[in-house]
Design a protein around this motif. Structure first.
Motif, PDB file in Angstrom:
ATOM      1  N   ARG A   3       0.876  -1.318   0.067  1.00  0.00           N
ATOM      2  CA  ARG A   3       0.069  -0.124   0.092  1.00  0.00           C
ATOM      3  C   ARG A   3       0.829   1.348  -0.022  1.00  0.00           C
ATOM      4  NH1 ARG A   3      -5.150  -1.404   1.421  1.00  0.00           N
ATOM      5  NH2 ARG A   3      -5.730   0.663   2.203  1.00  0.00           N
ATOM      6  N   GLN A   5       1.597   5.341   0.564  1.00  0.00           N
ATOM      7  CA  GLN A   5       0.932   6.313   1.246  1.00  0.00           C
ATOM      8  C   GLN A   5       1.905   7.682   0.901  1.00  0.00           C
ATOM      9  OE1 GLN A   5      -1.742   6.735   3.149  1.00  0.00           O
ATOM     10  NE2 GLN A   5      -2.168   4.528   3.113  1.00  0.00           N
ATOM     11  N   ASN A 250     -11.647   4.192  -2.160  1.00  0.00           N
ATOM     12  CA  ASN A 250     -10.383   4.792  -2.324  1.00  0.00           C
ATOM     13  C   ASN A 250      -9.091   4.431  -2.540  1.00  0.00           C
ATOM     14  OD1 ASN A 250     -11.395   7.757  -1.298  1.00  0.00           O
ATOM     15  ND2 ASN A 250     -11.965   6.804   0.548  1.00  0.00           N
ATOM     16  N   LYS A 251      -9.355   3.523  -3.621  1.00  0.00           N
ATOM     17  CA  LYS A 251      -8.059   2.705  -3.859  1.00  0.00           C
ATOM     18  C   LYS A 251      -8.107   2.571  -5.549  1.00  0.00           C
ATOM     19  CE  LYS A 251     -10.042  -1.660  -3.179  1.00  0.00           C
ATOM     20  NZ  LYS A 251      -9.930  -2.993  -2.041  1.00  0.00           N
ATOM     21  N   SER A 253      -6.699  -0.658  -8.089  1.00  0.00           N
ATOM     22  CA  SER A 253      -6.215  -1.788  -8.000  1.00  0.00           C
ATOM     23  C   SER A 253      -5.521  -1.737  -9.371  1.00  0.00           C
ATOM     24  CB  SER A 253      -7.226  -3.047  -8.079  1.00  0.00           C
ATOM     25  OG  SER A 253      -7.827  -3.037  -6.806  1.00  0.00           O
ATOM     26  N   VAL A 269      -2.278  -2.840  -4.869  1.00  0.00           N
ATOM     27  CA  VAL A 269      -3.496  -2.107  -4.463  1.00  0.00           C
ATOM     28  C   VAL A 269      -2.801  -0.729  -4.141  1.00  0.00           C
ATOM     29  CG1 VAL A 269      -5.340  -1.508  -3.013  1.00  0.00           C
ATOM     30  CG2 VAL A 269      -5.203  -3.580  -3.619  1.00  0.00           C
ATOM     31  N   THR A 271      -2.941   3.030  -2.705  1.00  0.00           N
ATOM     32  CA  THR A 271      -3.793   3.992  -1.974  1.00  0.00           C
ATOM     33  C   THR A 271      -2.819   5.143  -1.588  1.00  0.00           C
ATOM     34  OG1 THR A 271      -3.046   3.018   0.289  1.00  0.00           O
ATOM     35  CG2 THR A 271      -4.814   1.885  -0.994  1.00  0.00           C
ATOM     36  N   SER A 272      -3.789   6.341  -1.078  1.00  0.00           N
ATOM     37  CA  SER A 272      -3.195   7.375  -0.748  1.00  0.00           C
ATOM     38  C   SER A 272      -3.964   8.069   0.384  1.00  0.00           C
ATOM     39  CB  SER A 272      -2.772   8.472  -1.884  1.00  0.00           C
ATOM     40  OG  SER A 272      -2.741   9.722  -1.295  1.00  0.00           O
ATOM     41  N   LYS A 273      -3.427   8.589   1.106  1.00  0.00           N
ATOM     42  CA  LYS A 273      -4.220   9.189   2.306  1.00  0.00           C
ATOM     43  C   LYS A 273      -4.979  10.643   1.606  1.00  0.00           C
ATOM     44  CE  LYS A 273      -0.169  11.942   4.124  1.00  0.00           C
ATOM     45  NZ  LYS A 273       0.483  12.283   5.350  1.00  0.00           N
ATOM     46  N   PHE A 275      -6.583  10.282  -1.240  1.00  0.00           N
ATOM     47  CA  PHE A 275      -7.605  10.012  -2.011  1.00  0.00           C
ATOM     48  C   PHE A 275      -8.841  10.265  -1.245  1.00  0.00           C
ATOM     49  CE2 PHE A 275      -5.487   6.205  -4.373  1.00  0.00           C
ATOM     50  CZ  PHE A 275      -5.061   6.994  -5.319  1.00  0.00           C
ATOM     51  N   ASN A 292     -10.157  13.481  -7.695  1.00  0.00           N
ATOM     52  CA  ASN A 292     -10.849  13.140  -6.410  1.00  0.00           C
ATOM     53  C   ASN A 292     -12.296  13.758  -6.401  1.00  0.00           C
ATOM     54  OD1 ASN A 292      -9.252  11.966  -4.489  1.00  0.00           O
ATOM     55  ND2 ASN A 292      -8.342  13.556  -3.716  1.00  0.00           N
TER      56      ASN A 292
END
Length: 311
Positions: A3, A5, A250-251, A253, A269, A271-273, A275, A292
């Protein structure tokens, strides 16, 4: 699955209601100032497209206005102020012909803009069916295909090599599971991509949490096995790699597709804080730019978030 960040610099459900600690590695992307780019002045957002170089275009969902930015300088501003009554959902840029194709959402339309003159090249009615929602678009050698999230239909718009848009729109009825009738609250066909030299269309289906292959000549569809993609929205395909944006999750794939496109495996996957309900994505080398949408959120600046593509 790893993941990712990222650090910062500086509503899909709402849409349904309307209708019924590091920067990116130097080797991974061109230099840019921030990982988050604000769409200055935007009150809504949904689509994004890669333009020339590191330029991107993004749409203000509810007004249809087009923003333009650059991932290197981390800025974006309003670029095309469109006539009232338009929407801007998914979009793609044809950099050879200086054209931007935009799905028109709830009015059943598609728009094509000239990115040099800002003029409207085409204002096309794709569907007159009640509650139609033209959601996303993919470019092919001879034009573009658009999805309708409320009906099992795709629409082909042909464009000449000189950029002349043919007014006649071809409607393709999608057969099988992907084209099944939907309940009023459901979203079906969503993101779309082309593969195998445009001989196969790949379409995301939000309700079914699935991807489908669709034959562009007869509309036959078949599910790409091995995937369960909740809230799947926009998709992007390069070779055997597919990126699927999963908005409310909020991801994004990253999927490895089988050679015959019959199956896929989620390899990563992303992700980002930062998103906040990403919906669509564009790719610049090893960098993904996701917009977003912030559906069902209090008003705040709408943003493009930059993350590694991990390919």
């Amino acid at each position: 699955m790893r993941r990712v960040q990222r650090r910062t610099a500086v509503g899909f459900i709402a849409l349904l209601a309307l209708l019924l600690p590091t920067a990116l590695p130097a080797a991974a992307s061109p230099p840019f100032r921030d990982d988050v780019i604000v769409l200055d002045g935007a009150k809504s957002a949904e689509g994004i497209a890669a333009g020339k170089g590191k330029t991107f275009y993004a749409g203000e969902l509810l007004t249809g206005d087009i923003f333009r930015g650059d991932i290197r300088d981390g800025k974006a501003k309003r670029f095309i102020d469109v006539p009232k009554g338009r929407m801007a959902v998914g979009m793609k840029a044809d950099v050879r012909r200086d054209l931007l194709y935009v799905a028109g959402g709830g009015n059943g339309k598609a728009y094509i803009y000239n990115t040099e003159t800002k003029a409207t090249v085409a204002n096309l009615t794709l569907s007159t069916k009640k509650d139609s929602f033209i959601n996303d678009v993919v470019l092919t050698d001879d034009g573009a295909w658009f999805t309708n999230s409320k009906y099992g239909e795709l629409y082909q718009v042909k464009v000449s090599r000189w950029g002349e848009v043919r007014k006649a729109v071809r409607t393709l009825t999608v057969k099988g599971e992907a084209g099944a009738a939907l309940a009023p609250a459901d979203f079906g066909l969503n993101g779309i991509a082309a593969a195998r030299d445009d001989h196969v269309l790949i379409v995301a289906h939000t309700k079914n949490k699935a991807l489908y292959r669709v034959n562009p000549w007869n509309g036959e569809s078949s599910r790409i096995q091995g995937l369960n993609l909740e809230f799947v929205d926009g998709i992007l395909v390069q070779g055997s790699t597919l990126w699927a944006v999963q908005n409310m999750a909020n991801k994004i794939s990253r999927v490895k597709l089988a050679g015959d496109l019959s199956a896929g495996t989620v390899r990563d996957v992303i992700t980002s804080k930062h998103f906040d309900i990403p919906t669509t994505v564009a790719k610049f080398g090893d960098t993904l730019a996701a917009v977003n949408a912030q559906f069902n959120r209090p008003a705040s600046p709408h943003e493009v978030v930059l993350v590694p593509a991990d390919d």
